[in-house]
Design a protein around this motif. Sequence first.
Motif, PDB file in Angstrom:
ATOM      1  N   GLN A  53      -5.581  -3.971   3.223  1.00 47.05           N
ATOM      2  CA  GLN A  53      -5.171  -4.589   4.490  1.00 47.05           C
ATOM      3  C   GLN A  53      -5.586  -3.715   5.678  1.00 47.05           C
ATOM      4  O   GLN A  53      -6.091  -4.219   6.686  1.00 47.05           O
ATOM      5  CB  GLN A  53      -3.656  -4.798   4.487  1.00 47.05           C
ATOM      6  N   TYR A  67      -7.464   6.135   1.587  1.00 48.80           N
ATOM      7  CA  TYR A  67      -6.660   6.574   2.722  1.00 48.80           C
ATOM      8  C   TYR A  67      -6.014   7.931   2.437  1.00 48.80           C
ATOM      9  O   TYR A  67      -6.127   8.467   1.336  1.00 48.80           O
ATOM     10  CB  TYR A  67      -5.628   5.495   3.091  1.00 48.80           C
ATOM     11  N   TYR A  78      -2.210  -2.296   0.380  1.00 47.19           N
ATOM     12  CA  TYR A  78      -1.978  -1.791   1.744  1.00 47.19           C
ATOM     13  C   TYR A  78      -3.278  -1.212   2.299  1.00 47.19           C
ATOM     14  O   TYR A  78      -3.658  -1.482   3.451  1.00 47.19           O
ATOM     15  CB  TYR A  78      -0.856  -0.750   1.705  1.00 47.19           C
ATOM     16  N   ALA A  79      -3.995  -0.453   1.465  1.00 46.41           N
ATOM     17  CA  ALA A  79      -5.286   0.104   1.894  1.00 46.41           C
ATOM     18  C   ALA A  79      -6.281  -1.019   2.213  1.00 46.41           C
ATOM     19  O   ALA A  79      -7.008  -0.949   3.204  1.00 46.41           O
ATOM     20  CB  ALA A  79      -5.843   1.027   0.815  1.00 46.41           C
ATOM     21  N   MET A 114       2.849   3.511  -4.114  1.00 48.57           N
ATOM     22  CA  MET A 114       1.943   3.016  -3.062  1.00 48.57           C
ATOM     23  C   MET A 114       1.118   4.139  -2.460  1.00 48.57           C
ATOM     24  O   MET A 114      -0.046   3.953  -2.107  1.00 48.57           O
ATOM     25  CB  MET A 114       2.747   2.316  -1.963  1.00 48.57           C
ATOM     26  N   ARG A 129       4.372   2.897   9.537  1.00 45.90           N
ATOM     27  CA  ARG A 129       4.975   1.642   9.102  1.00 45.90           C
ATOM     28  C   ARG A 129       6.331   1.855   8.431  1.00 45.90           C
ATOM     29  O   ARG A 129       6.448   2.582   7.445  1.00 45.90           O
ATOM     30  CB  ARG A 129       4.013   0.977   8.116  1.00 45.90           C
ATOM     31  N   LEU A 131       0.688  -8.526   2.120  1.00 48.95           N
ATOM     32  CA  LEU A 131      -0.369  -7.736   1.479  1.00 48.95           C
ATOM     33  C   LEU A 131      -1.276  -8.613   0.618  1.00 48.95           C
ATOM     34  O   LEU A 131      -0.804  -9.571  -0.011  1.00 48.95           O
ATOM     35  CB  LEU A 131       0.246  -6.638   0.606  1.00 48.95           C
ATOM     36  N   THR A 151       0.065  -2.029  -5.277  1.00 43.86           N
ATOM     37  CA  THR A 151       0.653  -2.377  -3.979  1.00 43.86           C
ATOM     38  C   THR A 151       0.111  -1.449  -2.896  1.00 43.86           C
ATOM     39  O   THR A 151      -0.216  -1.890  -1.781  1.00 43.86           O
ATOM     40  CB  THR A 151       2.194  -2.298  -4.054  1.00 43.86           C
ATOM     41  N   PRO A 154      10.897  -1.002   3.527  1.00 40.97           N
ATOM     42  CA  PRO A 154      12.253  -1.190   3.010  1.00 40.97           C
ATOM     43  C   PRO A 154      12.685   0.085   2.276  1.00 40.97           C
ATOM     44  O   PRO A 154      11.871   0.997   2.079  1.00 40.97           O
ATOM     45  CB  PRO A 154      12.099  -2.352   2.015  1.00 40.97           C
ATOM     46  N   VAL A 203       8.075  -5.910  -0.457  1.00 41.23           N
ATOM     47  CA  VAL A 203       7.228  -5.267   0.561  1.00 41.23           C
ATOM     48  C   VAL A 203       5.913  -6.042   0.726  1.00 41.23           C
ATOM     49  O   VAL A 203       5.410  -6.190   1.844  1.00 41.23           O
ATOM     50  CB  VAL A 203       7.014  -3.768   0.250  1.00 41.23           C
ATOM     51  N   LEU A 229       6.777  -9.046   2.902  1.00 40.88           N
ATOM     52  CA  LEU A 229       7.044  -8.636   4.286  1.00 40.88           C
ATOM     53  C   LEU A 229       5.760  -8.277   5.020  1.00 40.88           C
ATOM     54  O   LEU A 229       5.570  -8.612   6.182  1.00 40.88           O
ATOM     55  CB  LEU A 229       7.951  -7.396   4.287  1.00 40.88           C
ATOM     56  N   TRP A 230       4.880  -7.559   4.328  1.00 41.50           N
ATOM     57  CA  TRP A 230       3.662  -7.050   4.962  1.00 41.50           C
ATOM     58  C   TRP A 230       2.470  -7.990   4.781  1.00 41.50           C
ATOM     59  O   TRP A 230       1.379  -7.686   5.253  1.00 41.50           O
ATOM     60  CB  TRP A 230       3.303  -5.671   4.371  1.00 41.50           C
ATOM     61  N   ALA A 288      -7.487   4.360  -2.907  1.00 43.80           N
ATOM     62  CA  ALA A 288      -8.332   3.382  -2.221  1.00 43.80           C
ATOM     63  C   ALA A 288      -8.868   3.932  -0.890  1.00 43.80           C
ATOM     64  O   ALA A 288      -9.299   3.163  -0.034  1.00 43.80           O
ATOM     65  CB  ALA A 288      -7.542   2.092  -1.985  1.00 43.80           C
TER      66      ALA A 288
END
Lengths: 326, 329
Positions: free
Chosen positions: B139, A73, B136-137, A64, A52, B173, B132, A55, B167, B170-171, A71
């Motif tokens: 999602q 991953y 993402y995780a 992140m 992905r 989330l 954040t 920005p 972000v 945009l995503w 979480a």
Amino acid sequence: MARKRLMHAIHEAFVEEMERDERVVIFGEDVEISLFGDTAGLADRFGQMRVRNTPICENVMTGMAAGAAAAGYRPVCHLMFGNFIYTGFDAIANQVSKLRYMTAGQIKLPLVYFAVYGGGRSASAQHSDVMYPALMNLGGIKVAVPGTPADAKGLLKSAIRDDSPVVFLITGGRTGAAGEVPDGEHLVPLGEADIKHEGTDVTLVAMSGMVAPALVAAQELAKEGVSVELVDPRCVVPLDEDAILRSVCKTGRLVIVDEARDMCSAASHISAIAADKAFESLKAPIRRVTVPDVAIPYAPVLEKHILPNKDTIAEAVRAVVNYRKQ
Amino acid sequence: MTKPRTEGANLPADKLAELYRTMRLIRDFEESMIKFQKAGELPGPVHLCIGQEAVATGICDHLDDTDYIASTHRGHGHFIAKGGDPALMMAEVFGRVDGICQGKGGSMHAADFSKGILGANGIVAGGVGLATGAAYACQLAGKGQVSVVFFGDGAAAQGVISEALNVASLWKLPLLLVCENNGYSEFSPYNTVNAGEIADRGAAFKVPSIQVDGNDMVTMWRTARTAVERARAGEGPTLIEAQTYRHRGHVEYEDTFLTKPYRSEEEVEAWKAKDPLPRFRDYLVSGELVPSEDLDAIDADTASIIRNAADFARNSPWPEPGDALKHMF
């Protein structure tokens, strides 16, 4: 075995690990189009959710990676140039390096920060730094600095599978360098040095982009009758102290090549370890071949003047071998 | 930014009582901290959220253990509201081996990953990236989980907030950005460190944003419900600015080093009159929604939980000194 360029070897590692484990995701600036080619085509193959574009926002990106890892991953946060680690340094230094410790090991943080660093390309001061000394001092973060395509592939695969945060650094001057890469599953353990050239007179420690000129220097010195043992630590955290000390005890002499600025560099740290633990074996003072404490300049003639090369490395080795106590 | 209507109550009595109980438990925990800090029983600093309990309670009531929160240095309320065990946090703040982080983190790093609590944070806005990334995780997992970051009006000045809004928008989330605007960035008044309204900033990133009375339990709960539902449905992030106030200082022993006051007695008293806890209690009793005897029983229960937590913390041994070398990798 097949001969591959370093970035091709890295691309293979990404493909293999993303195939192997669907929790592996890559995000970063322009990872879809891929500035260096390392992530080219991955979005088409694995989808834009797993590969992905972000920005330009290293501050949140580095955090992140930690959140996604916490979480469940196994993110690879692609930071493009190593200097951009500084803009994302808060999460690396204040969160990632400490989160497992602060919470008494409640979580693992399987994440990789990937960046291309170092000089030699007239990329000038803000795209040419060597940042692993700062990372080494954080604790809690492993730092891989491979110098060959085979090591790059094997270390990256190990880094992605590792449950600790790993910063994976590729030197910009070596991305096109070619070398033999073993076929099939190829893993290099994090923290295991490799003897790139065996010898008996002097131990030469070199890592990452310095391995290639050090190897050339070792080969040239052999013609002069100087037997160099080239030790490539491959990671600066964890550092394979034993391999370095074993070699120093054998040769009694130590030269360390490091593209970092000299102050608190990997070279100065290795030098301190050898002075502490191999003092009785040393026949000559330890020499460091590093970059002086200046920013990396732009003009090729200026940049060349300060970066270590095969000649400055060989010169340091000769000085150590010829040392006679006054 | 939109302003919510204060809607009438049609929440069931047991839900209202549960919300009261969480607020009360947080308040009791924090009041015990005042006592223990004064008595010199706490090795390190504590930042108390007395007066802000409705925000944590209203948000976290909509979350499960599989959802994530990232908290702040003023994080005890978030920890409790998200289902963390007050005794384990108490022992942590005491620095003891039975603490949730075995005495390695203290108040500013209390975390319980088994409950999706990514931790309090000693860095202002430090939790923003974590939450954040967790969003993402969520999602990626596609199971409808959500992630929440709490931050203060001081943190609103940090650049990472803008990066996260950008972000996350945009995503799309599943992220809630919850600003607890208590009027002070440490010791600096809001107007001296923040230009404009925090809730106005979401619009620039096309993030639905709302400014609410963070001391109104029911409004807080309803606002959170809408935002969490949006996030779970894949409709993206929401920015909630909850206006509230901390009754205590930035840090509990600030009187020992501050040379002059930074807010007036009148201001503090005016906000204490808007204390969310008695306000909610009055609302429940006067509206005949929950009998006062039931609330008294809750008070007795939470007081007992905190007493037991304190006993647990005090009786827990210090960690072994050599444990300082564990848990790095």
